[in-house]
Design an enzyme around this catalytic site. Structure first.
Site, short mmCIF file in Angstrom:
data_model
loop_
_atom_site.label_atom_id
_atom_site.label_comp_id
_atom_site.label_asym_id
_atom_site.label_seq_id
_atom_site.Cartn_x
_atom_site.Cartn_y
_atom_site.Cartn_z
N HIS A 110 28.17 -11.04 -16.98
CA HIS A 110 28.32 -11.68 -15.68
C HIS A 110 29.01 -13.04 -15.76
O HIS A 110 29.46 -13.57 -14.75
CB HIS A 110 26.95 -11.81 -14.98
CG HIS A 110 26.04 -12.86 -15.54
ND1 HIS A 110 25.00 -12.57 -16.39
CD2 HIS A 110 26.00 -14.20 -15.38
CE1 HIS A 110 24.35 -13.68 -16.71
NE2 HIS A 110 24.95 -14.69 -16.11
N ASP A 140 24.66 -6.14 -19.68
CA ASP A 140 25.09 -7.50 -19.34
C ASP A 140 25.58 -8.23 -20.59
O ASP A 140 25.29 -9.41 -20.79
CB ASP A 140 23.99 -8.29 -18.66
CG ASP A 140 24.52 -9.57 -18.00
OD1 ASP A 140 25.73 -9.63 -17.70
OD2 ASP A 140 23.73 -10.52 -17.82
N SER A 217 23.48 -18.97 -19.63
CA SER A 217 23.73 -17.53 -19.76
C SER A 217 24.76 -17.28 -20.86
O SER A 217 25.82 -17.90 -20.89
CB SER A 217 24.26 -16.96 -18.45
OG SER A 217 23.28 -17.00 -17.45
#
Length: 472
Positions: A110, A140, A217
């Site tokens: 993402h 992901d 992230s």
């Protein structure tokens, strides 16, 4: 490998006090005073994560991605010729981990999804353009490559030994809010944590209370050996900032996707169990006579799939995979899905008669049978404008759906046409048309080719059977 961690001594200082103004004539003997000794080594003088950070931090990078987005315009202005769609540039910030010295980097999908311009900033503030080698939305994870010529970059070793335990100290290293690299510490709060206990193979996380904020992230979750045990992915928070509930993708899946990308693969092949399982709840455990609700009950078997060839049967309870306890259905699915194709896994199984047995399951990719046969349908029928596909286990894995629940023909997307007005949706499974059972796209096309203005269509949506009548 896990090693003996730093021993942290705890010194308790005891003191005694007396009231010099007391008028009591009683003599109170003094309390024994602790004997204080000088620290014998550096570890007792100063406890620090600095050695771990020094080893790991140089391999953690900043990632920025830019993408062009077409802004939608109010139809009112379009009517007056003032509604030309406008393009604007959006950006995202995240982190990544160098896993190969030649510039191979792993991050979250993402962070770079749909990015037309991706830039990697190294720990020494140099920047390089990056290209995506492999992106996998299901897990992901994405693998990037930067060109550093003959230079050898610092890397983090991937520790997929599976020896991490709840309570182990960990560090989260990343670039939150774009302020520069930060390090936070915490412990492992849980293993094999899933947001969907009956979920897919890409959904079993390491949970940690180390602070993870926007921009973390794709960053590293490292143990006290300075090895990568997970890639930080997301948090649960009401405010949007860290609330001590963060999740990282385990190193076993990270290694699988890096190996696939390094080998020239453009898609991650996830082996499948070939069985539908259900997490053992307290009620199920009581009904089966289990001492505790653990493992997964086998509810269905795919014909000639890996589970059937391994000897699994309906009613079996899978209790362990390769000697490690299976917490729930998601943990089993993850253990199989993160294995390499061809690898043999040992399943600890409890039979419906109470006997326990060990079965050997060969990890295999889901089969693409029946053939995909994706088609855009048209003509005077309820499916005009719909794209349909045969759902094989391979297609189900690609779409992240349950192959057992979506057997047959599924609506993949809806374009302009009667199907849109009829209320069909992507994900609908076509079961019957004009009284004819539909098993393949070919059978559906045959029924539609017979023409006719009146149609009775039965679909399955969210597990419910719906029948509608249409005239075209």
């Amino acid at each position: 490998m896990r090693a003996l961690r730093v021993l942290i001594p705890v010194l308790a200082l005891l003191g005694a006090c007396s009231d010099p103004l007391s008028k009591s004539s009683a003599q109170i003997p003094p309390l024994a005073q602790p004997t204080r000794a000088a620290p014998g080594d550096a570890a007792t003088m100063k406890v620090s994560f600095a050695p771990v950070v020094k080893k790991a931090a140089p391999a953690v990078v900043n990632i920025s991605a830019k993408r062009v987005v077409r802004a939608q315009v109010d139809p009112f202005w379009q009517f007056f010729g003032m509604g030309a769609p406008r393009e604007r540039v959006e950006g995202s910030l995240g982190s990544g981990v160098i896993v190969r010295a030649d510039g191979v980097i792993v991050t979250n999908n993402h962070v770079v999804e749909n990015g037309q311009e991706i830039t990697v900033g190294l720990n020494d503030r140099r920047e390089f353009p990056a290209k995506v080698l492999l992106a996998d939305p299901r897990t992901d994870l994405a693998v990037l490559k930067i060109d550093v010529g003959a230079e050898r970059l610092p890397t983090l070793a991937i520790d997929d030994s599976g020896e991490a335990q709840v309570g182990d100290l960990v560090l989260a290293i990343g670039d939150p809010f774009g302020v520069g690299q930060t390090v936070t510490n915490g412990i492992i709060s849980a293993l094999n944590r899933s947001t969907d206990p009956n979920g897919d193979a890409g959904n079993a996380y390491i949970q940690t209370d180390a602070a993870i904020n926007p921009g973390n992230s794709g960053g590293a979750l490292v143990d006290m050996d300075g090895d990568l045990i997970g890639v930080n992915s997301f948090i649960l928070s009401r405010s949007g900032s860290s609330a001590g509930v963060g999740f990282a993708i385990p190193a076993a899946m990270v290694r699988r996707i890096v190996e696939t990308a390094a080998g020239g693969g453009h898609a991650l092949v996830r082996p499948w169990l070939g069985a539908r399982t259900q997490t053992v709840t307290p009620d199920i455990a009581r009904s089966l006579g289990l001492a505790a609700p653990q493992g997964a009950l086998v509810a269905d078997i795919w014909p000639n799939g890996p589970a059937q060839r391994a000897g699994l049967r309906q009613g079996d309870v899978i209790l362990s995979v390769d000697g490690k306890p299976a917490v729930d259905a998601a943990a089993i699915s993850y253990a199989v899905g993160s294995a390499r194709p061809g690898q043999v896994l040992k399943l600890g199984v409890r039979r419906d008669n109470g006997a326990e047995q060990t079965l050997s399951l060969r990890a295999e990719p889901p089969p693409a049978t029946p053939a995909r046969d994706e088609r855009l349908l048209s003509g005077r029928n309820p499916f005009d404008g719909a794209t349909v596909v045969n759902v094989s286990p391979a297609v189900a894995d690609e779409l992240g759906i349950d192959a057992f629940a979506a057997r047959g023909v599924m609506v993949l997307k809806i374009g302009r046409g009667f199907a849109m007005n009829a209320g069909l949706r992507p994900g609908d499974v076509i079961k019957r048309v004009n009284g004819r059972d539909i098993g393949t796209v070919g059978e559906l096309a045959g029924v539609l080719g017979q023409g006719g203005g009146a149609w009775q269509v039965t679909i399955i949506r969210d597990g419910q059977e719906i029948t509608g009548n249409f005239r075209t």
